[in-house]
Motif scaffolding. Structure first.
Motif, mmCIF file in Angstrom:
data_model
loop_
_atom_site.group_PDB
_atom_site.id
_atom_site.type_symbol
_atom_site.label_atom_id
_atom_site.label_comp_id
_atom_site.label_asym_id
_atom_site.label_seq_id
_atom_site.Cartn_x
_atom_site.Cartn_y
_atom_site.Cartn_z
ATOM 1 N N ALA A 68 1.962 -30.073 -29.139
ATOM 2 C CA ALA A 68 1.032 -29.193 -29.834
ATOM 3 C C ALA A 68 0.775 -29.670 -31.263
ATOM 4 O O ALA A 68 -0.363 -29.605 -31.756
ATOM 5 N N ALA A 84 -2.901 -30.640 -32.674
ATOM 6 C CA ALA A 84 -3.489 -30.083 -33.896
ATOM 7 C C ALA A 84 -3.867 -31.191 -34.883
ATOM 8 O O ALA A 84 -4.935 -31.140 -35.518
ATOM 9 N N LEU A 113 -2.367 -24.422 -35.827
ATOM 10 C CA LEU A 113 -1.247 -24.458 -34.885
ATOM 11 C C LEU A 113 -0.556 -23.104 -34.831
ATOM 12 O O LEU A 113 -0.182 -22.537 -35.856
ATOM 13 N N PRO A 141 0.968 -23.169 -40.524
ATOM 14 C CA PRO A 141 1.094 -22.857 -39.099
ATOM 15 C C PRO A 141 1.758 -21.495 -38.942
ATOM 16 O O PRO A 141 2.398 -20.988 -39.870
#
Length: 235
Positions: free
Chosen positions: A125, A129, A171, A223
């Protein structure tokens, strides 16, 4: 109602236990599946900008299921939202079924990654991002669901430590906490993320209103992690 009669109907959260019940394969991770059910439903029903018609849209949100062992809830939600046919569910785990005990992105429409090995989803992930940011795509959000036990893996802590200072505000991580981790964390799970510069919220993982509020909380420049606490794992 037969599976054939269900085609084209709209599903609600109340339908998910029945859809999960269609999957009678030899699943060894039932609690891993049921612990994610409400998180997945709120994300797909109210938050994620995804759908079967947007599978190839470069500006779609990305959802990564790192907690891929025990994917029955994931498959039920994908079926309810039209990504996969409900008729696939009874074949779950069989030799010729696309719905395996770990999701395969090549076989399962809507799955962004193959998953199930602990500790892979959050690093992927972070890379997703970063890649979107490098392409100048500021619209898509990246969401990853991990289990609390996955945080025993060092790869996740490297990803956490990088993402905060990198300011990856697109994220989002959801940690489904069913008290199955082996190592305690002083201050709790959220404190680990906050120490690395993340925005963090801890909520009841069965409370849809609380989940939605946490998922949509503002976190400019950082994030975001939501720790969703559910009942302790029983086996």
């Amino acid at each position: 109602m037969t599976i054939t009669e269900e085609r084209g109907r709209a599903y609600t959260h109340a339908d998910l236990p029945r859809l999960m019940g269609l999957m009678t394969g030899d699943e060894k991770h039932g609690p891993a599946a049921t612990s994610t059910l409400d998180v997945l439903w709120v994300l797909y029903d109210r938050v994620l900008r995804v759908g079967p018609e947007r599978a190839a849209d470069p500006d779609r949100d990305r959802f990564l299921l790192s907690k891929g062992h025990g994917p029955m809830a994931y498959y039920a939600v994908l079926a309810a939202k039209g990504f996969v046919p409900v008729a696939w569910l009874p074949g779950f785990g069989s030799y010729d079924s696309p719905l395996g005990h770990h999701p395969d992105r090549v076989l399962v429409p809507g799955a962004e990654i193959g998953s199930g090995s602990l500790g892979h989803g959050l690093p992927i992930a972070v890379g997703t991002a970063l890649g979107l940011r490098a392409q100048g795509r500021t619209g898509p959000a990246v969401w990853v669901v991990v289990g609390d036990a996955e945080l025993d893996e060092g790869s996740n802590h490297e990803a956490i430590a990088f993402a905060g200072p990198a300011g990856l505000e697109r994220l989002h991580t959801v940690v489904v906490d069913n008290a199955s981790a082996s190592h305690a964390r002083p201050g709790g799970i959220a404190a680990r993320f906050e120490a690395a510069g993340w925005s963090a919220v801890t909520v009841d993982g069965r409370d849809h209103a609380a989940l939605y509020a946490a998922f949509t909380a503002a976190h400019p420049g950082r994030p975001h992690v939501v720790v969703a606490r559910v009942e302790p794992k029983s086996d």
